[in-house]
Design an enzyme around this catalytic site. Structure first.
Site, PDB file in Angstrom:
ATOM      1  NE  ARG A 105     -55.995  -8.131  -9.459  1.00 49.41           N
ATOM      2  CZ  ARG A 105     -57.260  -7.779  -9.497  1.00 49.41           C
ATOM      3  NH1 ARG A 105     -58.174  -8.527  -8.939  1.00 49.41           N
ATOM      4  NH2 ARG A 105     -57.612  -6.670 -10.088  1.00 49.41           N
ATOM      5  CE  LYS A 116     -34.861 -16.748 -13.188  1.00 50.98           C
ATOM      6  NZ  LYS A 116     -33.632 -16.771 -13.999  1.00 50.98           N
ATOM      7  CD  GLU A 159     -29.249 -26.066 -17.937  1.00 51.10           C
ATOM      8  OE1 GLU A 159     -28.618 -25.588 -16.990  1.00 51.10           O
ATOM      9  OE2 GLU A 159     -29.531 -25.416 -18.972  1.00 51.10           O
ATOM     10  CE  LYS A 201     -33.724 -23.320 -10.419  1.00 51.99           C
ATOM     11  NZ  LYS A 201     -34.171 -23.203 -11.764  1.00 51.99           N
ATOM     12  CD  GLU A 223     -31.236 -14.563 -12.322  1.00 49.03           C
ATOM     13  OE1 GLU A 223     -31.986 -15.537 -12.476  1.00 49.03           O
ATOM     14  OE2 GLU A 223     -30.576 -14.053 -13.231  1.00 49.03           O
ATOM     15  NE  ARG A 279     -33.679 -18.426  -9.671  1.00 45.92           N
ATOM     16  CZ  ARG A 279     -34.967 -18.680  -9.604  1.00 45.92           C
ATOM     17  NH1 ARG A 279     -35.696 -18.133  -8.661  1.00 45.92           N
ATOM     18  NH2 ARG A 279     -35.547 -19.484 -10.475  1.00 45.92           N
ATOM     19  CG  ASN A 330     -27.786 -17.312 -15.701  1.00 43.99           C
ATOM     20  OD1 ASN A 330     -28.633 -18.137 -16.045  1.00 43.99           O
ATOM     21  ND2 ASN A 330     -28.097 -16.112 -15.244  1.00 43.99           N
ATOM     22  CG  HIS A 375     -26.781 -20.491 -19.019  1.00 42.26           C
ATOM     23  ND1 HIS A 375     -26.199 -21.524 -18.312  1.00 42.26           N
ATOM     24  CD2 HIS A 375     -28.048 -20.910 -19.292  1.00 42.26           C
ATOM     25  CE1 HIS A 375     -27.078 -22.490 -18.149  1.00 42.26           C
ATOM     26  NE2 HIS A 375     -28.210 -22.156 -18.739  1.00 42.26           N
ATOM     27  CG  HIS A 398     -28.118 -17.092 -23.319  1.00 39.10           C
ATOM     28  ND1 HIS A 398     -28.085 -16.435 -22.124  1.00 39.10           N
ATOM     29  CD2 HIS A 398     -28.958 -18.146 -23.145  1.00 39.10           C
ATOM     30  CE1 HIS A 398     -28.870 -17.046 -21.254  1.00 39.10           C
ATOM     31  NE2 HIS A 398     -29.412 -18.095 -21.852  1.00 39.10           N
ATOM     32  CG  HIS A 433     -30.678 -24.075 -23.169  1.00 38.05           C
ATOM     33  ND1 HIS A 433     -30.147 -22.825 -23.383  1.00 38.05           N
ATOM     34  CD2 HIS A 433     -30.705 -24.245 -21.814  1.00 38.05           C
ATOM     35  CE1 HIS A 433     -29.875 -22.256 -22.210  1.00 38.05           C
ATOM     36  NE2 HIS A 433     -30.212 -23.104 -21.252  1.00 38.05           N
TER      37      HIS A 433
END
Ligand code: NAD
Length: 369
Positions: free
Chosen positions: A122, A144, A186, A229, A239, A243, A247, A250, A254, A267
């Site tokens: 946990r 994340k 980025e 960031k 998010e 947040r 993207n 993006h 993607h 990427h």
């Protein structure tokens, strides 16, 4: 040099320091070997070849018993079997809830080890030691963590903040040049969405930063990008709103990765092309406030291998629609109202998308220095 990520009782520092200082930085956050002398070190083969030994030595000298767990490099390691192998090794070894997990590597190791730390017993203390530019400016900060599922990327994951981040700029010396480019995209993204000052700084030092030649400049740029960031994450940890501006570029990226086949473009390369399209869409709506060609010159300087213009635009738009279905909402784009002021919109017509795509492919990106 350190930056503070403000998240109440989940706040933590991001240090830009040698990995040799890792045990002291951990001790400052309450991670000392007297609680549990075991420490699990997760890395990949490429990174371990350079840094496993110095990091293990530093930890052992401080009294930790280190168990290295080395995975294969690449995105395939962000999946269930490698995750299960970490669970098996950690549980058979006899970890307890005080056992720190040190993630030493790029975003793949950070996401994989982070999710293992979030779920074992946990939650174990997590220490992010990012070694790729992308991981230093982006993936290691914000909590994340995830592994992929055959139906999509990052579908099994958790928000789980680290105890600390220790980013050693010297580790970037061994990063392959194409990975450097990926991280640069980025960094430019953070400047566009959050900081006119960082964008001016990057313009002034563009060649030295993109060629990884101007150490002082790229170290400064990394720190400033992390600050942006950290600010965005502090405002919206999970998010639910702001947040999502991270993207920028993006939605196209993607789709590019999917249509070209994963790995054809990195990427960051896909993000660079996607940001050009997003800049065009932004300029169309806010022509007075946005100097598209100035900003585009910075993005275009990011080297991209391969020709995005060879991709079928129809297939790209279809991929965007499919992505939308996966997320159960509309296709959303992050646009700029002005430099440093980003917002989300779903209101973009197919005609505009085609126009933006033509612009993104209109002139080739710079070639690799
Ligand atoms: P990566 O972890 O695969 O690293 C890229 C390559 O560089 C790998 O081959 C790795 O072995 C090698 N490498 C890393 N550091 C090195 C070093 N110092 N010296 C030599 N080789 C080195 O990829 P990445 O670009 O760092 O990260 C991409 C991953 O990050 C994706 O899975 C993406 O989903 C994830 N990501 C996560 C977040 C987040 O917020 N958690 C944000 C962005 C991206």
């Amino acid at each position: 040099m350190s930056i503070h990520v403000s998240l109440g009782d989940r706040s933590y520092p991001v240090h830009f320091q040698s990995l040799r200082t890792l045990p002291e930085r951990m001790a400052e956050r309450g991670l000392r070997p007297n609680d549990s002398s075991r420490c699990l070190l997760v890395s990949d083969e490429n990174v371990a070849a350079h840094y496993r030994s110095p990091v293990t030595t530093a930890l052992e000298n401080a009294g930790w018993t280190v168990r290295p767990h080395i995975v294969a490099p690449g995105e395939a390691s962000k999946s269930y079997e490698p995750l299960r192998a970490i669970y098996d090794e950690a549980l058979r070894w006899g970890i307890d809830r005080g056992t720190p997990v040190v993630a030493l590597g790029g975003g793949v190791v950070g996401d994989l080890a982070g999710f293992a730390a979030a779920t074992l017993l946990r939650g174990l203390p997590l220490v992010q030691c990012p070694t790729s530019l992308l991981a230093q400016v982006d993936a290691s900060v914000g909590g994340k963590t995830a592994v992929n599922h055959p139906t999509g990327k990052n579908l099994i994951g958790a928000f789980y903040q680290p105890h600390l981040v220790c980013a050693d700029p010297d580790t970037l010396d061994t990063l392959p040049m194409r990975e450097w480019t990926s991280g640069s995209a980025e960094m430019v993204k953070h400047a566009l969405i959050g900081s006119p000052e960082l964008l001016s700084f990057l313009e002034d030092h563009l060649v030295g930063v993109l060629a990884r030649k101007d150490r002082e400049a790229f170290t400064t740029a990394i720190e400033r990008a992390v600050r942006i960031k950290a600010e965005v994450v502090a405002e919206d940890e999970r998010e639910s709103g702001r947040r999502a501006i991270l993207n920028f570029g993006h939605t196209f990226a993607h789709a590019i990765e999917k249509v070209a086949g994963y790995g054809a473009f990195t990427h960051g390369e896909a993000v660079a092309v996607g940001m050009r399209a997003a800049l065009h869409l932004s300029h169309r709506r806010h022509p007075e406030a946005l100097n598209r060609d100035r900003l585009d010159a910075v993005v275009q300087a990011i080297p991209v291998e391969g020709d995005p213009g060879a991709l079928n635009p129809g297939a790209l738009f279809e991929a965007m629609q499919a992505d939308k279905k996966n997320r159960g909402d509309t296709v959303r784009f992050v646009l700029l109202r002005s430099l440093g002021d980003a917002y989300l919109t779903g209101d973009v017509s197919e005609h505009e998308l085609r126009e933006a795509w033509r612009f993104a492919c209109s002139e080739p990106h710079a070639s690799r220095p």
